[in-house]
Design an enzyme around this catalytic site. Structure first.
Site, short mmCIF file in Angstrom:
data_model
loop_
_atom_site.label_atom_id
_atom_site.label_comp_id
_atom_site.label_asym_id
_atom_site.label_seq_id
_atom_site.Cartn_x
_atom_site.Cartn_y
_atom_site.Cartn_z
N HIS A 126 0.83 -1.21 0.00
CA HIS A 126 0.00 0.00 0.00
C HIS A 126 0.86 1.26 0.00
O HIS A 126 1.96 1.28 0.55
CB HIS A 126 -0.92 0.02 1.22
N GLU A 173 -11.25 8.47 6.16
CA GLU A 173 -11.60 9.87 5.88
C GLU A 173 -12.37 10.48 7.04
O GLU A 173 -13.05 9.80 7.80
CB GLU A 173 -12.48 9.95 4.62
#
Ligand code: 8IG
Length: 277
Positions: free
Chosen positions: A99, A198
């Site tokens: 990632h 988020e």
């Protein structure tokens, strides 16, 4: 020396495509398969499909291949597998995604895709677990990626490499997937840098600019795949409603649980889609 320290991609002078060719040679040597036709990266929730794709020709730790490193996170399998489908296609199954948030740089993020291309794969199937913005989407639901918005402010491309991304997520392959499961919805994938999820305001921003799916992978890999000339199919497992879309806080455990529950259904879907390629 650990694989981590000896990773040739940590040398800025290394040519990432040359490292990918060496990795592809490792895969040819280990598997005895000269050309892989298709590659698939298995994100959270998609792991069970490897067994359903066909006959396993070889299975080995990704660390045996040049430029790969051990997985950073539990639930991400660091295994590569070569599978032969009933129709005779050779599929390289990548259970070892690096990632962007791991901080090893874009070359390491793009390495598995570039290796797949160097191993011969013309098709790159990218799967992930992600958050859903469309209110109708339920945790455990797979959706097709129709396009992406790259919010990482980074790119796997280096220098003046102008790659066209119109039709990045192949309409032909999305139609193929819908021929297997006509109920598949689709949406625009927003790649955030992560690793934090988020804020609700960031999810509203993603929605406002045209996003439907929020995640931390895939967009950078898809760009690298297109640069390598591959046809891309993207599939997200919606493991959670994005922050603020659901009223309760997000937990990593919730994400793992949703993936585990959906795994048999989506893995069989993925195996049928790849089997039809
Ligand atoms: I699974 O809600 C999973 N991955 N960015 N946001 C982002 N990545 C995710 C999410 C999410 N769920």
């Amino acid at each position: 020396m650990s694989a981590q320290l000896s990773n040739p991609l940590t040398d800025p002078a290394a040519d990432p495509f040359e490292v990918a060719r060496r990795a592809a040679d490792d895969i040819r040597r280990i598997t005895g398969v000269d050309t892989h036709d298709i590659a698939v990266t298995l994100g959270s929730g998609w792991g069970k499909s490897a067994e359903l794709l066909g006959e396993t020709v070889a299975q080995f730790p990704a660390t045996e291949v040049t430029g790969f490193s051990a997985p950073a996170l539990e639930g991400h399998v660091g295994t590569l597998r070569s599978v032969r489908t009933p129709r005779g296609k050779h599929v390289l199954v990548i259970g070892a995604r690096t990632h962007y948030y791991e901080g090893h740089g874009v070359r390491r993020v793009a390495h598995s895709v570039r290796t797949a291309a160097a191993a011969g794969a013309a098709t790159m199937v990218l799967t992930n677990g992600a958050g859903g913005i469309k209110p109708a989407w339920k945790p455990g639901q797979p959706v097709l990626i129709s396009d992406h918005i790259n919010l990482t402010a980074d790119s796997p491309l280096e220098g003046a490499t102008f790659v066209d991304l119109t039709d990045l997520y192949s309409l032909r392959l999305r139609d193929l997937a819908r021929s297997i499961d006509p109920s598949l919805d689709e949406g625009v994938y927003c790649q955030f840098r992560g690793p934090q999820y988020e804020t609700p305001a960031e999810v509203q921003m993603a929605k406002t600019i045209g996003g439907h799916i929020v995640g931390m992978s895939t967009a950078l890999e898809a760009i690298a795949a297109r640069q390598a000339g591959m046809e891309v199919l993207g599939l997200s497992l919606i493991t959670n409603k994005a922050a603020g879309i659901q009223t309760t806080p997000l937990s990593h455990q919730e994400v793992i649980d949703a993936g585990r529950e959906a795994e048999p259904v989506i893995s069989s879907l993925l195996a049928r889609v790849i089997g039809a390629m």
